[in-house]
Design a protein around this motif. Structure first.
Motif, mmCIF file in Angstrom:
data_model
loop_
_atom_site.group_PDB
_atom_site.id
_atom_site.type_symbol
_atom_site.label_atom_id
_atom_site.label_comp_id
_atom_site.label_asym_id
_atom_site.label_seq_id
_atom_site.Cartn_x
_atom_site.Cartn_y
_atom_site.Cartn_z
ATOM 1 N N GLY A 1 0.799 -1.216 0.000
ATOM 2 C CA GLY A 1 0.000 0.000 0.000
ATOM 3 C C GLY A 1 0.829 1.262 0.000
ATOM 4 N N ASP A 2 2.180 1.125 -0.017
ATOM 5 C CA ASP A 2 3.051 2.297 -0.030
ATOM 6 C C ASP A 2 2.896 3.065 -1.336
ATOM 7 O OD1 ASP A 2 3.885 1.165 2.307
ATOM 8 O OD2 ASP A 2 6.007 1.007 1.765
ATOM 9 N N LEU A 3 3.247 4.353 -1.294
ATOM 10 C CA LEU A 3 3.272 5.188 -2.486
ATOM 11 C C LEU A 3 4.683 5.696 -2.732
ATOM 12 C CD1 LEU A 3 0.078 7.439 -2.109
ATOM 13 C CD2 LEU A 3 0.339 5.393 -3.537
ATOM 14 N N TYR A 4 5.025 5.835 -4.012
ATOM 15 C CA TYR A 4 6.259 6.478 -4.442
ATOM 16 C C TYR A 4 5.839 7.680 -5.283
ATOM 17 C CZ TYR A 4 8.459 2.200 -2.816
ATOM 18 O OH TYR A 4 8.875 1.144 -2.040
ATOM 19 N N LEU A 5 6.344 8.869 -4.938
ATOM 20 C CA LEU A 5 5.833 10.109 -5.491
ATOM 21 C C LEU A 5 6.961 10.959 -6.057
ATOM 22 C CD1 LEU A 5 3.675 11.104 -2.371
ATOM 23 C CD2 LEU A 5 2.866 9.838 -4.375
ATOM 24 N N SER A 6 6.622 11.747 -7.069
ATOM 25 C CA SER A 6 7.484 12.816 -7.522
ATOM 26 C C SER A 6 6.604 14.036 -7.756
ATOM 27 C CB SER A 6 8.233 12.424 -8.797
ATOM 28 O OG SER A 6 9.199 13.404 -9.138
ATOM 29 N N PHE A 7 7.178 15.232 -7.619
ATOM 30 C CA PHE A 7 6.390 16.458 -7.653
ATOM 31 C C PHE A 7 6.702 17.277 -8.901
ATOM 32 C CE2 PHE A 7 6.892 15.259 -3.207
ATOM 33 C CZ PHE A 7 5.565 15.232 -2.789
ATOM 34 N N ARG A 8 5.714 18.070 -9.314
ATOM 35 C CA ARG A 8 5.883 18.896 -10.507
ATOM 36 C C ARG A 8 6.847 20.063 -10.260
ATOM 37 N NH1 ARG A 8 3.343 19.436 -15.227
ATOM 38 N NH2 ARG A 8 1.791 17.893 -14.604
ATOM 39 N N ALA A 9 6.914 20.534 -9.035
ATOM 40 C CA ALA A 9 7.789 21.651 -8.689
ATOM 41 C C ALA A 9 8.553 21.295 -7.422
ATOM 42 C CB ALA A 9 6.980 22.928 -8.488
ATOM 43 N N ASP A 10 9.672 21.990 -7.201
ATOM 44 C CA ASP A 10 10.427 21.772 -5.975
ATOM 45 C C ASP A 10 9.530 22.041 -4.764
ATOM 46 O OD1 ASP A 10 12.513 21.320 -7.647
ATOM 47 O OD2 ASP A 10 13.641 23.122 -7.128
ATOM 48 N N LEU A 11 9.759 21.256 -3.720
ATOM 49 C CA LEU A 11 8.924 21.340 -2.523
ATOM 50 C C LEU A 11 9.809 21.514 -1.303
ATOM 51 C CD1 LEU A 11 6.216 20.903 -0.922
ATOM 52 C CD2 LEU A 11 6.726 18.442 -1.015
ATOM 53 N N ALA A 12 9.564 22.590 -0.550
ATOM 54 C CA ALA A 12 10.238 22.732 0.743
ATOM 55 C C ALA A 12 9.759 21.606 1.647
ATOM 56 C CB ALA A 12 9.918 24.095 1.360
ATOM 57 N N THR A 13 10.692 20.833 2.180
ATOM 58 C CA THR A 13 10.324 19.664 2.977
ATOM 59 C C THR A 13 9.401 20.079 4.114
ATOM 60 O OG1 THR A 13 12.421 18.593 2.461
ATOM 61 C CG2 THR A 13 11.199 17.758 4.359
ATOM 62 N N PRO A 14 8.200 19.485 4.200
ATOM 63 C CA PRO A 14 7.256 19.857 5.259
ATOM 64 C C PRO A 14 7.850 19.651 6.643
ATOM 65 C CG PRO A 14 6.138 18.604 3.546
ATOM 66 C CD PRO A 14 7.600 18.527 3.242
ATOM 67 N N THR A 15 7.426 20.473 7.576
ATOM 68 C CA THR A 15 7.912 20.377 8.958
ATOM 69 C C THR A 15 7.158 19.339 9.770
ATOM 70 O OG1 THR A 15 6.408 22.172 9.600
ATOM 71 C CG2 THR A 15 8.660 22.780 8.957
ATOM 72 N N ASP A 16 6.116 18.760 9.196
ATOM 73 C CA ASP A 16 5.360 17.692 9.863
ATOM 74 C C ASP A 16 6.334 16.590 10.290
ATOM 75 O OD1 ASP A 16 3.854 15.130 10.040
ATOM 76 O OD2 ASP A 16 2.151 16.366 9.459
ATOM 77 N N PRO A 17 6.223 16.060 11.530
ATOM 78 C CA PRO A 17 7.153 15.023 12.010
ATOM 79 C C PRO A 17 7.209 13.786 11.116
ATOM 80 C CG PRO A 17 5.829 15.883 13.819
ATOM 81 C CD PRO A 17 5.262 16.474 12.576
ATOM 82 N N ARG A 18 6.166 13.532 10.360
ATOM 83 C CA ARG A 18 6.165 12.352 9.490
ATOM 84 C C ARG A 18 7.185 12.473 8.358
ATOM 85 N NH1 ARG A 18 -0.271 12.280 8.589
ATOM 86 N NH2 ARG A 18 0.204 14.514 8.503
ATOM 87 N N TRP A 19 7.664 13.700 8.111
ATOM 88 C CA TRP A 19 8.652 13.934 7.065
ATOM 89 C C TRP A 19 10.074 13.954 7.616
ATOM 90 C CZ3 TRP A 19 7.576 14.622 1.809
ATOM 91 C CH2 TRP A 19 6.216 14.658 1.480
ATOM 92 N N ALA A 20 10.280 13.552 8.860
ATOM 93 C CA ALA A 20 11.611 13.626 9.472
ATOM 94 C C ALA A 20 12.635 12.765 8.734
ATOM 95 C CB ALA A 20 11.527 13.205 10.944
ATOM 96 N N GLY A 21 12.176 11.738 8.036
ATOM 97 C CA GLY A 21 13.096 10.873 7.297
ATOM 98 C C GLY A 21 13.665 11.513 6.051
#
Length: 675
Positions: free
Chosen positions: A440-460
């Motif tokens: 059920g995992d997702l692998y993603l790429s974005f259309r524009a550069d993204l400042a890494t979210p500060t949400d703790p789930r993005w700590a990796g």
């Protein structure tokens, strides 16, 4: 539809593996030898609603079910092409979609006759949280949870309206089970039923036995409706002695001259696992014509050839099911392209004259397997509102923005991943997506550069900015993010031309298959001076030297060149084709097929083979596909050594997302993952 408001408190049941000999008419032997399986592994999860964290056999996993009122749109057998609106109550698995705080059922929408199974793993114990929201539109009534073949002592009280209860279930044996609320005889006819599938530790099999190996899987729920019950002001005042069904359905739909239940697309030699669930009060005799079906599991009992005579695999033309029974059958597909084989209820009940209202679904033999499995996708445009009941009616609406991931099951559309709830701003736009069916995992790429979210789930994610050419991994079980492949490992420079806009990942090998927004010219191998190039009509792949280190060293290959095909981009302003080759956007591949979307309207020429359903020429003689259409290159063959031309046996028009959008205009489907 008002329910009857009555009292009740939550019940707690510890389920045990207990087969009901009175229901298992094909042989029940509680003391039979079980298949010995070494350890519980991650198993194939085929639908959005079924994904849950999977641990070891000793771990306990939580599943959340909501009981809610809903409304279904069904093609009217008496007037094909028009819709009937049927109020109902149903269960929704919100395990992976419920909000982090507040009511777990907020935003949940039940699906009529939902075939999406709740997946469990053999030997594992689950806590099922039942959230009774039958009072969402007023009224409400107690509901309980009974799982045929898994539940122990019955819960005679249930969970009160607005309340929450828990049930403990041990998934003792692989197989398919129907679950329901059985506190009142009105519950199941009103739609309060669902499907649990217990997977074995051996992936790709129904039971762990070799005779149950399969290539494709489909769940078919047979059920019946008396609209007089469902539309009654108080359905619980409706006398069930007067209940007389007039709608005979599979997965919430019926086959009419204007609507065909989505077929099972297969190729010769495919082994199709079909899980039959009889949720109707009457008996069903489910037959095939032209193909035999081998029963490998009946009501949770394994038919692997190792047990008594009554449990040998059964090679039959039809399977008889009483109310509430299930059967898992394997159908080996034979025949040639274009052949169609029906699976149908041979009781031949119809809702009207002729072929309208049939419980019938076709197995279609085609070039390549077609869109077997769910379709996960992302949008390039602003919020779009879809109808989830398919093209036969408006149904319930689902809104998706370009930071979300949607899923189309072939029956309904839903939101699988909410980007806003995971800290992704809409301006980032998920440009490429791949869904791992095993986890059920997702692998993603974005259309524009993204400042890494500060949400703790993005700590990796340890870099401050995620580049539009990076591949991000979302762990569905842990709900955390990390960088799977940094663009610098592949050699991409992070420019808009190098933006990854199509994506597929093989976690076992670390291989990343991708398309780019423009042309690239990069080292073919880490540290090499030799360059390799590709354009936006090509499909490339990154092959790491070490499969466990996809972000390490490796090399790049070009695996398909779509300039070899008779497709060019189309100039919407002039109304004429361009001379430039077509440009790919979302991609999803199988061993036989390549499914893709394009970044703009495309024109197709006469030098290819097109399957039935391909668009016809417009008034100016051009055959066009749009950027929200999924096209299938069926039977892809790469260029042979010494040649320069890739080939497809045929192209297929797989899905037009316009037909799922409430006003018929979707825009650009830019991320695509099939299965």
């Amino acid at each position: 539809m008002a329910g009857r408001p009555t009292g009740g408190v939550s019940g707690v049941i510890t389920a045990k593996h207990e087969l009901d000999g009175g229901r298992t008419t094909m042989g029940t032997h509680p003391g039979r030898r079980r298949i010995g399986l070494a350890a519980v592994m991650a198993v194939l999860i085929t639908t959005a609603a079924a994904v849950a964290g999977i641990g070891t056999a000793a771990a306990q996993t939580d599943i959340h079910l909501c009981a809610l009122p809903g409304s279904a749109s069904i093609d009217d057998p008496a007037n094909p092409g028009t819709s009937l609106t049927i109020p109902f109550y149903g269960f929704v698995d919100v395990t992976t979609s419920m909000p982090a705080t507040g009511d777990p059922c907020a935003g949940a929408v039940p699906r009529f006759g939902d075939p999406t199974p709740v997946r469990m793993v053999e030997g594992q114990t689950y806590t099922v949280h039942l959230h009774n929201r039958t009072d969402a539109l007023g009224g409400g009534f107690p509901v309980n949870l009974l799982v045929a073949g898994l539940s122990g002592e019955p819960d005679l009280v249930g969970v009160a309206p607005g309340g929450d209860g828990t049930y403990t279930i041990t998934a003792a044996t692989p197989g398919t089970h129907m679950f329901e609320s059985d506190l009142d005889p009105h519950h199941v006819p009103l739609g309060l039923h669902g499907v649990i599938v217990v997977d074995p530790a051996t992936p790709g099999t129904a039971t762990g036995a070799a005779n149950s190996a399969y290539d494709l899987e489909r769940v078919l729920v047979f059920h019946e409706v008396d609209p007089a019950l469902n539309t009654a002001a108080d359905p619980f005042a409706f006398p069930m002695t007067d209940w007389a069904p007039t709608l005979y359905l599979i997965n919430g739909q019926t086959r009419t001259s204007a609507y065909e239940i989505p077929p099972i697309a297969a190729v010769p030699g495919d082994r199709v696992l079909v899980r039959y669930v009889n949720a109707a009060p009457s008996n069903s005799s489910i037959a095939t014509l032209g193909l035999r079906q081998t029963v490998v599991n009946f009501d949770g009992e394994i038919y692997d050839g190792s047990g008594p005579v009554g449990e040998q695999p059964l090679d039959v033309s039809n399977v008889f099911l009483t109310s509430g029974q299930t059967a898992d059958v394997v159908i080996e597909v034979q025949g040639a392209y274009g052949d169609r084989f029906p699976i149908y209820n041979r009781n031949l009940r119809t809702s009207a004259t002729g072929d309208n209202g049939e419980q019938l679904v076709m197995i279609e033999v085609g070039v390549g397997g077609g869109l077997n499995g769910d379709v996960y996708f992302s949008l390039a445009d602003a919020t779009r509102t879809f109808r989830d009941a398919g093209p036969t009616g408006p149904g319930d609406h689902v809104s998706l923005s370009n930071e979300d991931v949607g899923v189309w099951t072939g029956t309904y559309l839903d939101k699988y991943f909410d980007g806003t709830l995971h800290g992704i701003p809409g301006a980032a736009d998920i440009d490429a997506v791949w869904h791992d069916p095993a986890t059920g995992d997702l692998y993603l790429s974005f259309r524009a550069d993204l400042a890494t979210p500060t949400d703790p789930r993005w700590a990796g994610v340890t870099k401050a900015t995620i580049d539009e050419s990076d591949v991000v991994h979302w762990d569905a079980a842990a709900d955390t993010f990390d960088i799977y492949v940094d663009h610098t490992s592949i050699g991409l420079n992070g420019s808009n031309a190098h933006d990854i806009n199509g994506l597929q990942v093989d976690p076992a090998t670390g291989v990343v298959t991708f398309t780019t927004n423009g042309s690239y010219l990069i080292p073919w191998k880490t540290g090499s001076a030799t360059l390799i190039g590709a354009r936006n009509e090509d499909i490339s792949r990154w092959v790491p030297d070490d499969p466990t280190l996809p972000n390490g060293t490796g090399h790049v290959e070009v695996v398909a060149d779509f300039s070899d095909f008779d497709m060019v981009s189309f100039n919407d302003n002039t109304g004429t084709p361009n001379t430039t080759p077509g440009n790919l956007d979302g991609i999803s591949t199988t061993p036989l097929d390549i499914f893709f979307t394009t970044t703009s309207t495309h024109s197709w020429g006469p030098n290819e083979t097109y399957l039935a359903g391909w668009p016809t020429a417009n008034a100016n003689g051009y055959v066009l596909t749009d950027r929200d259409d999924i096209i299938g290159c069926r039977g892809f063959t790469p260029a042979a050594p010494g040649t320069l031309t890739d080939s497809c046996l045929a192209f297929a028009f797989e899905l037009d997302f316009d037909t799922l959008h409430h006003n018929g205009v979707v825009g650009n489907v830019d991320g695509l993952s099939v299965g």
